[in-house]
Motif scaffolding. Structure first.
Motif, short mmCIF file in Angstrom:
data_model
loop_
_atom_site.label_atom_id
_atom_site.label_comp_id
_atom_site.label_asym_id
_atom_site.label_seq_id
_atom_site.Cartn_x
_atom_site.Cartn_y
_atom_site.Cartn_z
N LEU B 31 0.82 -1.22 0.00
CA LEU B 31 0.00 0.00 0.00
C LEU B 31 0.85 1.26 0.00
O LEU B 31 0.44 2.30 -0.53
N GLY B 46 -4.26 10.80 -10.10
CA GLY B 46 -4.03 9.50 -9.47
C GLY B 46 -4.55 9.39 -8.04
O GLY B 46 -5.25 8.42 -7.71
N ILE B 49 -8.24 9.07 -8.09
CA ILE B 49 -8.68 7.77 -8.65
C ILE B 49 -8.63 6.72 -7.54
O ILE B 49 -9.56 5.91 -7.40
N LEU B 50 -7.58 6.75 -6.74
CA LEU B 50 -7.49 5.80 -5.62
C LEU B 50 -8.62 6.04 -4.62
O LEU B 50 -9.32 5.10 -4.22
N THR B 53 -11.96 4.93 -6.02
CA THR B 53 -12.04 3.47 -6.11
C THR B 53 -12.34 2.87 -4.74
O THR B 53 -13.18 1.97 -4.60
N VAL B 54 -11.67 3.39 -3.71
CA VAL B 54 -11.93 2.91 -2.35
C VAL B 54 -13.38 3.25 -1.97
O VAL B 54 -14.10 2.40 -1.42
N ASP B 56 -16.03 3.62 -3.85
CA ASP B 56 -17.01 2.79 -4.56
C ASP B 56 -17.02 1.34 -4.05
O ASP B 56 -18.08 0.76 -3.85
N THR B 57 -15.83 0.77 -3.84
CA THR B 57 -15.80 -0.65 -3.44
C THR B 57 -16.22 -0.82 -1.99
O THR B 57 -16.92 -1.78 -1.65
N MET B 58 -15.81 0.09 -1.14
CA MET B 58 -16.20 -0.03 0.28
C MET B 58 -17.69 0.25 0.46
O MET B 58 -18.36 -0.38 1.28
N PHE B 85 -12.86 -1.16 9.20
CA PHE B 85 -11.55 -0.53 8.96
C PHE B 85 -10.46 -1.29 9.72
O PHE B 85 -9.39 -1.60 9.18
N PHE B 88 -9.82 -4.87 8.36
CA PHE B 88 -8.95 -4.87 7.18
C PHE B 88 -7.48 -4.63 7.56
O PHE B 88 -6.61 -4.65 6.70
N LEU B 90 -6.42 -1.78 8.73
CA LEU B 90 -6.09 -0.42 8.30
C LEU B 90 -5.87 0.56 9.45
O LEU B 90 -5.45 1.68 9.23
N PHE B 129 -6.19 6.74 0.39
CA PHE B 129 -7.02 5.55 0.59
C PHE B 129 -8.10 5.84 1.64
O PHE B 129 -9.29 5.60 1.42
#
Lengths: 192, 171
Positions: B31, B46, B49-50, B53-54, B56-58, B85, B88, B90, B129
Protein backbone atom coordinates in the motif's frame (compact mmCIF):
# COMPACT_ATOMS: atom_id res chain seq x y z
CA UNK A 1 11.22 -36.31 2.38
CA UNK A 2 10.44 -33.38 0.12
CA UNK A 3 7.62 -30.94 0.68
CA UNK A 4 4.20 -32.59 0.48
CA UNK A 5 2.43 -29.74 -1.24
CA UNK A 6 -1.16 -30.76 -0.56
CA UNK A 7 -0.48 -31.24 3.16
CA UNK A 8 1.20 -27.86 3.41
CA UNK A 9 -1.57 -26.08 1.50
CA UNK A 10 -4.24 -27.61 3.71
CA UNK A 11 -2.39 -26.73 6.91
CA UNK A 12 -1.58 -23.16 5.90
CA UNK A 13 -5.00 -22.43 4.45
CA UNK A 14 -6.45 -22.69 7.95
CA UNK A 15 -4.33 -19.76 9.14
CA UNK A 16 -6.35 -16.57 9.50
CA UNK A 17 -5.03 -13.11 10.31
CA UNK A 18 -6.85 -10.88 12.74
CA UNK A 19 -6.19 -7.32 13.77
CA UNK A 20 -5.04 -6.29 17.24
CA UNK A 21 -6.57 -3.62 19.49
CA UNK A 22 -4.87 -0.96 17.36
CA UNK A 23 -6.63 -2.20 14.25
CA UNK A 24 -3.31 -3.38 12.83
CA UNK A 25 -2.09 -6.83 11.77
CA UNK A 26 1.60 -7.12 12.57
CA UNK A 27 2.63 -10.50 11.15
CA UNK A 28 5.61 -11.87 9.20
CA UNK A 29 7.75 -8.82 10.13
CA UNK A 30 5.39 -6.46 8.26
CA UNK A 31 2.02 -4.81 8.75
CA UNK A 32 -0.49 -6.99 6.92
CA UNK A 33 -3.71 -5.74 5.34
CA UNK A 34 -6.68 -7.75 4.17
CA UNK A 35 -8.48 -6.01 1.33
CA UNK A 36 -11.33 -6.82 -1.05
CA UNK A 37 -9.89 -8.05 -4.35
CA UNK A 38 -12.49 -5.98 -6.20
CA UNK A 39 -10.81 -2.86 -4.86
CA UNK A 40 -7.38 -3.90 -6.11
CA UNK A 41 -8.65 -4.97 -9.53
CA UNK A 42 -10.77 -1.84 -9.97
CA UNK A 43 -7.85 0.41 -9.09
CA UNK A 44 -5.67 -1.27 -11.72
CA UNK A 45 -8.40 -0.94 -14.35
CA UNK A 46 -9.05 2.73 -13.59
CA UNK A 47 -5.40 3.76 -13.50
CA UNK A 48 -4.73 2.08 -16.84
CA UNK A 49 -7.89 3.56 -18.36
CA UNK A 50 -6.98 7.06 -17.15
CA UNK A 51 -3.63 7.11 -18.91
CA UNK A 52 -3.35 4.49 -21.67
CA UNK A 53 -0.29 6.28 -23.04
CA UNK A 54 1.49 5.68 -19.74
CA UNK A 55 0.70 1.98 -19.51
CA UNK A 56 4.35 0.84 -19.14
CA UNK A 57 4.92 3.22 -16.22
CA UNK A 58 1.73 2.15 -14.43
CA UNK A 59 2.38 -1.55 -15.05
CA UNK A 60 5.93 -1.18 -13.72
CA UNK A 61 4.58 0.55 -10.60
CA UNK A 62 2.05 -2.21 -9.97
CA UNK A 63 4.68 -4.94 -10.41
CA UNK A 64 7.11 -3.06 -8.16
CA UNK A 65 4.51 -2.75 -5.38
CA UNK A 66 3.89 -6.50 -5.53
CA UNK A 67 7.60 -7.26 -5.76
CA UNK A 68 8.62 -5.30 -2.67
CA UNK A 69 5.61 -6.63 -0.79
CA UNK A 70 6.55 -10.18 -1.78
CA UNK A 71 10.25 -9.79 -1.05
CA UNK A 72 9.83 -8.44 2.47
CA UNK A 73 6.72 -10.39 3.42
CA UNK A 74 8.09 -13.54 1.80
CA UNK A 75 11.15 -13.38 4.00
CA UNK A 76 8.87 -13.02 7.02
CA UNK A 77 6.83 -16.01 5.87
CA UNK A 78 9.73 -18.43 5.32
CA UNK A 79 11.21 -17.49 8.70
CA UNK A 80 7.86 -17.58 10.53
CA UNK A 81 6.81 -19.97 13.25
CA UNK A 82 4.03 -21.49 11.15
CA UNK A 83 6.40 -22.12 8.21
CA UNK A 84 8.90 -23.73 10.59
CA UNK A 85 6.18 -25.95 12.02
CA UNK A 86 4.50 -26.98 8.80
CA UNK A 87 7.11 -26.83 6.04
CA UNK A 88 10.59 -27.07 7.51
CA UNK A 89 10.23 -30.65 8.83
CA UNK A 90 9.73 -31.77 5.20
CA UNK A 91 12.70 -29.86 3.80
CA UNK A 92 15.50 -32.14 2.64
CA UNK A 93 16.59 -30.38 -0.52
CA UNK A 94 17.35 -26.96 0.98
CA UNK A 95 16.42 -24.04 -1.27
CA UNK A 96 14.39 -26.13 -3.69
CA UNK A 97 12.12 -27.40 -0.93
CA UNK A 98 11.80 -24.02 0.74
CA UNK A 99 10.70 -22.61 -2.61
CA UNK A 100 8.16 -25.43 -2.97
CA UNK A 101 6.89 -24.63 0.51
CA UNK A 102 6.67 -20.96 -0.36
CA UNK A 103 4.48 -21.78 -3.37
CA UNK A 104 2.26 -23.89 -1.17
CA UNK A 105 1.84 -20.81 1.03
CA UNK A 106 1.25 -18.79 -2.16
CA UNK A 107 -1.70 -21.05 -2.93
CA UNK A 108 -2.98 -21.47 0.62
CA UNK A 109 -3.19 -17.76 1.30
CA UNK A 110 -5.14 -17.04 -1.85
CA UNK A 111 -2.61 -15.20 -4.01
CA UNK A 112 -2.78 -17.81 -6.74
CA UNK A 113 -3.48 -21.49 -7.10
CA UNK A 114 -0.07 -22.05 -8.54
CA UNK A 115 3.01 -24.24 -8.59
CA UNK A 116 6.45 -24.62 -10.08
CA UNK A 117 6.51 -26.63 -13.30
CA UNK A 118 10.18 -26.19 -14.17
CA UNK A 119 13.13 -25.23 -12.02
CA UNK A 120 16.78 -24.75 -12.95
CA UNK A 121 18.18 -23.83 -9.58
CA UNK A 122 19.43 -20.29 -9.40
CA UNK A 123 18.81 -19.76 -13.11
CA UNK A 124 15.25 -20.16 -14.26
CA UNK A 125 11.79 -21.04 -13.00
CA UNK A 126 8.47 -21.53 -14.74
CA UNK A 127 5.32 -21.16 -12.64
CA UNK A 128 1.77 -21.91 -13.72
CA UNK A 129 -1.29 -20.48 -12.00
CA UNK A 130 -4.73 -21.96 -12.46
CA UNK A 131 -6.65 -19.39 -10.45
CA UNK A 132 -5.71 -15.86 -9.43
CA UNK A 133 -7.72 -12.79 -8.56
CA UNK A 134 -6.21 -10.52 -11.20
CA UNK A 135 -7.76 -12.77 -13.85
CA UNK A 136 -11.14 -11.36 -12.75
CA UNK A 137 -10.23 -7.84 -13.83
CA UNK A 138 -11.45 -6.28 -17.02
CA UNK A 139 -8.98 -4.97 -19.53
CA UNK A 140 -6.75 -5.97 -22.38
CA UNK A 141 -3.67 -8.13 -22.56
CA UNK A 142 -1.74 -9.97 -19.89
CA UNK A 143 -2.18 -8.18 -16.57
CA UNK A 144 -1.19 -10.39 -13.64
CA UNK A 145 1.08 -7.68 -12.24
CA UNK A 146 0.83 -9.02 -8.70
CA UNK A 147 1.99 -12.47 -9.70
CA UNK A 148 4.87 -11.14 -11.76
CA UNK A 149 6.16 -9.24 -8.75
CA UNK A 150 5.62 -12.07 -6.30
CA UNK A 151 7.29 -14.70 -8.51
CA UNK A 152 10.34 -12.51 -8.93
CA UNK A 153 10.43 -11.85 -5.19
CA UNK A 154 10.29 -15.51 -4.21
CA UNK A 155 13.09 -16.44 -6.63
CA UNK A 156 15.23 -13.53 -5.38
CA UNK A 157 14.66 -14.66 -1.79
CA UNK A 158 15.68 -18.22 -2.65
CA UNK A 159 18.62 -17.83 -5.01
CA UNK A 160 19.93 -14.24 -4.89
CA UNK A 161 22.16 -12.79 -2.17
CA UNK A 162 20.74 -13.26 1.34
CA UNK A 163 17.93 -10.95 2.45
CA UNK A 164 17.91 -7.95 2.19
CA UNK A 165 20.76 -7.71 -0.33
CA UNK A 166 19.33 -9.84 -3.13
CA UNK A 167 16.71 -7.52 -4.55
CA UNK A 168 16.36 -7.15 -8.31
CA UNK A 169 18.60 -10.07 -9.23
CA UNK A 170 15.96 -11.87 -11.28
CA UNK A 171 13.07 -10.73 -13.41
CA UNK A 172 9.68 -12.29 -14.13
CA UNK A 173 7.78 -12.15 -17.40
CA UNK A 174 4.19 -13.29 -17.84
CA UNK A 175 3.75 -15.37 -21.01
CA UNK A 176 0.17 -16.66 -20.67
CA UNK A 177 -2.90 -15.56 -18.75
CA UNK A 178 -6.36 -16.73 -17.76
CA UNK A 179 -7.41 -13.15 -18.44
CA UNK A 180 -6.53 -13.54 -22.12
CA UNK A 181 -8.22 -16.91 -22.56
CA UNK A 182 -5.33 -19.27 -21.85
CA UNK A 183 -5.89 -22.37 -19.71
CA UNK A 184 -3.50 -21.01 -17.08
CA UNK A 185 -1.26 -18.10 -16.28
CA UNK A 186 2.41 -18.75 -16.98
CA UNK A 187 5.33 -16.87 -15.51
CA UNK A 188 9.00 -17.26 -16.38
CA UNK A 189 11.66 -16.04 -13.98
CA UNK A 190 15.19 -15.57 -15.31
CA UNK A 191 18.35 -13.62 -14.52
CA UNK A 192 17.99 -9.91 -15.12
CA UNK B 1 -24.01 -3.77 17.47
CA UNK B 2 -20.61 -5.37 16.77
CA UNK B 3 -19.50 -6.30 13.28
CA UNK B 4 -20.01 -9.98 12.59
CA UNK B 5 -17.03 -11.60 10.90
CA UNK B 6 -17.46 -14.66 8.73
CA UNK B 7 -14.13 -15.82 7.28
CA UNK B 8 -14.52 -18.61 4.72
CA UNK B 9 -12.27 -20.47 2.31
CA UNK B 10 -13.01 -21.92 -1.11
CA UNK B 11 -11.45 -25.37 -0.91
CA UNK B 12 -11.04 -25.56 -4.68
CA UNK B 13 -9.42 -22.23 -5.50
CA UNK B 14 -8.13 -21.40 -2.00
CA UNK B 15 -9.58 -17.93 -2.31
CA UNK B 16 -10.46 -16.36 1.04
CA UNK B 17 -13.71 -14.56 1.80
CA UNK B 18 -14.82 -12.11 4.47
CA UNK B 19 -18.59 -11.87 4.86
CA UNK B 20 -18.96 -13.27 1.36
CA UNK B 21 -16.47 -10.94 -0.36
CA UNK B 22 -13.14 -12.22 -1.71
CA UNK B 23 -10.23 -10.69 0.18
CA UNK B 24 -6.47 -11.04 -0.06
CA UNK B 25 -3.52 -10.31 2.21
CA UNK B 26 -0.81 -7.83 1.31
CA UNK B 27 1.62 -5.81 3.39
CA UNK B 28 2.38 -2.18 4.17
CA UNK B 29 5.03 -2.28 1.44
CA UNK B 30 2.28 -2.82 -1.11
CA UNK B 31 0.00 0.00 0.00
CA UNK B 32 2.93 2.38 0.53
CA UNK B 33 4.07 1.78 -3.06
CA UNK B 34 0.53 2.02 -4.44
CA UNK B 35 0.18 5.34 -2.61
CA UNK B 36 3.49 6.48 -4.08
CA UNK B 37 2.37 5.34 -7.54
CA UNK B 38 -0.80 7.43 -7.44
CA UNK B 39 1.16 10.40 -6.08
CA UNK B 40 3.48 10.08 -9.08
CA UNK B 41 0.37 10.09 -11.28
CA UNK B 42 -0.96 13.33 -9.80
CA UNK B 43 -1.15 14.92 -13.26
CA UNK B 44 -3.84 12.40 -14.21
CA UNK B 45 -5.56 12.72 -10.83
CA UNK B 46 -4.03 9.50 -9.47
CA UNK B 47 -4.72 10.25 -5.79
CA UNK B 48 -8.40 10.91 -6.50
CA UNK B 49 -8.68 7.77 -8.65
CA UNK B 50 -7.49 5.80 -5.62
CA UNK B 51 -9.87 7.62 -3.25
CA UNK B 52 -12.85 7.16 -5.60
CA UNK B 53 -12.04 3.47 -6.11
CA UNK B 54 -11.93 2.91 -2.35
CA UNK B 55 -15.19 4.86 -1.93
CA UNK B 56 -17.01 2.79 -4.56
CA UNK B 57 -15.80 -0.65 -3.44
CA UNK B 58 -16.20 -0.03 0.28
CA UNK B 59 -19.64 1.50 -0.19
CA UNK B 60 -20.81 -1.63 -1.98
CA UNK B 61 -19.41 -3.80 0.79
CA UNK B 62 -21.05 -1.69 3.53
CA UNK B 63 -24.44 -1.69 1.80
CA UNK B 64 -24.29 -5.44 1.33
CA UNK B 65 -23.59 -5.94 5.03
CA UNK B 66 -26.30 -3.49 6.14
CA UNK B 67 -28.86 -5.17 3.92
CA UNK B 68 -28.00 -8.73 4.94
CA UNK B 69 -28.01 -7.82 8.65
CA UNK B 70 -30.97 -5.38 8.57
CA UNK B 71 -28.87 -2.47 9.83
CA UNK B 72 -30.74 0.82 9.55
CA UNK B 73 -29.56 2.91 12.51
CA UNK B 74 -26.92 5.48 11.50
CA UNK B 75 -24.94 5.00 14.71
CA UNK B 76 -24.76 1.25 14.09
CA UNK B 77 -23.70 1.85 10.49
CA UNK B 78 -20.89 4.14 11.60
CA UNK B 79 -19.67 1.64 14.18
CA UNK B 80 -19.68 -1.20 11.66
CA UNK B 81 -17.72 0.92 9.19
CA UNK B 82 -15.03 1.75 11.70
CA UNK B 83 -14.85 -1.88 12.84
CA UNK B 84 -14.46 -2.98 9.24
CA UNK B 85 -11.55 -0.53 8.96
CA UNK B 86 -9.78 -2.34 11.79
CA UNK B 87 -10.70 -5.76 10.43
CA UNK B 88 -8.95 -4.87 7.18
CA UNK B 89 -5.87 -4.08 9.28
CA UNK B 90 -6.09 -0.42 8.30
CA UNK B 91 -5.92 1.01 11.83
CA UNK B 92 -8.20 2.56 14.43
CA UNK B 93 -10.80 5.07 13.28
CA UNK B 94 -13.35 7.22 15.10
CA UNK B 95 -15.93 9.36 13.31
CA UNK B 96 -18.27 12.18 14.34
CA UNK B 97 -20.60 14.53 12.50
CA UNK B 98 -23.88 14.85 10.67
CA UNK B 99 -25.25 15.04 7.13
CA UNK B 100 -23.52 18.35 6.52
CA UNK B 101 -20.07 17.94 8.00
CA UNK B 102 -17.94 15.76 10.18
CA UNK B 103 -14.55 14.41 11.03
CA UNK B 104 -12.66 11.15 11.10
CA UNK B 105 -9.59 10.52 13.22
CA UNK B 106 -7.04 7.75 13.08
CA UNK B 107 -5.12 6.91 16.24
CA UNK B 108 -3.43 4.12 14.30
CA UNK B 109 -3.03 3.91 10.55
CA UNK B 110 -1.65 1.05 8.44
CA UNK B 111 -0.92 3.39 5.56
CA UNK B 112 0.76 6.14 7.61
CA UNK B 113 2.67 3.82 9.92
CA UNK B 114 3.62 1.64 6.95
CA UNK B 115 4.90 4.68 5.04
CA UNK B 116 6.88 5.82 8.11
CA UNK B 117 8.44 2.36 8.53
CA UNK B 118 9.35 2.21 4.83
CA UNK B 119 10.44 5.77 4.08
CA UNK B 120 10.14 7.94 7.19
CA UNK B 121 8.38 11.31 7.42
CA UNK B 122 6.86 13.07 4.44
CA UNK B 123 6.17 16.77 3.86
CA UNK B 124 2.42 16.33 3.34
CA UNK B 125 -0.39 13.89 4.17
CA UNK B 126 -0.67 10.96 1.77
CA UNK B 127 -3.61 8.88 2.98
CA UNK B 128 -5.79 9.06 -0.13
CA UNK B 129 -7.02 5.55 0.59
CA UNK B 130 -8.65 6.62 3.84
CA UNK B 131 -10.12 9.75 2.25
CA UNK B 132 -12.10 7.40 0.04
CA UNK B 133 -12.96 5.12 2.93
CA UNK B 134 -14.35 8.03 4.97
CA UNK B 135 -16.36 9.30 1.98
CA UNK B 136 -17.89 5.83 1.58
CA UNK B 137 -18.68 5.56 5.26
CA UNK B 138 -20.36 8.97 5.56
CA UNK B 139 -22.39 8.35 2.39
CA UNK B 140 -23.45 4.92 3.68
CA UNK B 141 -24.36 6.26 7.14
CA UNK B 142 -26.49 9.10 5.72
CA UNK B 143 -27.87 7.18 2.70
CA UNK B 144 -26.30 9.64 0.28
CA UNK B 145 -25.28 9.25 -3.32
CA UNK B 146 -21.65 8.50 -4.22
CA UNK B 147 -19.37 11.59 -4.14
CA UNK B 148 -21.75 13.34 -1.72
CA UNK B 149 -18.92 14.18 0.66
CA UNK B 150 -15.55 15.77 0.09
CA UNK B 151 -12.87 14.55 2.46
CA UNK B 152 -9.65 16.45 3.16
CA UNK B 153 -6.81 15.09 5.22
CA UNK B 154 -5.82 18.05 7.39
CA UNK B 155 -3.29 16.27 9.58
CA UNK B 156 -1.28 13.17 8.80
CA UNK B 157 0.89 10.90 10.89
CA UNK B 158 3.42 10.86 8.06
CA UNK B 159 4.09 14.54 8.69
CA UNK B 160 4.75 13.92 12.39
CA UNK B 161 1.26 14.45 13.81
CA UNK B 162 0.10 12.12 16.57
CA UNK B 163 -3.17 11.40 14.77
CA UNK B 164 -4.42 11.68 11.21
CA UNK B 165 -7.48 13.91 10.82
CA UNK B 166 -9.96 13.98 7.94
CA UNK B 167 -12.44 16.84 7.57
CA UNK B 168 -15.69 15.87 5.87
CA UNK B 169 -18.07 18.27 4.09
CA UNK B 170 -21.26 17.66 2.14
CA UNK B 171 -20.75 18.66 -1.48
Amino acid sequence: MTVMRNDVVKALAKVTVQSNEQGLIPEYEVLVNLLPVSLLNTLTERLLAAAPDRKPEIEAGLVRAAYECGYHTGCGIITSEIFSEVVMPMVTEDEKDILRGAYAAFTAWGWAKSGIVQLKEGKKMIVRAFDYYEADSKGEGLRAYMLQGLNQAFFDLTYADPYPDGMDTFVCKQTKGLETGDAYGEFIVTCK
Amino acid sequence: MPLKLDFTLDDTTYRHYLNGHPVVMHSHHYLALITKLVEDLEDINGPQILADTVEDTMRALFEDYFQKNSITDSRDKGMIGTEYFSTFGLGKMTISGNEQSGEARLSHSHIDEGWLIKWGKHHKPINHFTRGYVAALFAAVFNSAPRSFSVTETAGMVTGEEQSVFVVKAV
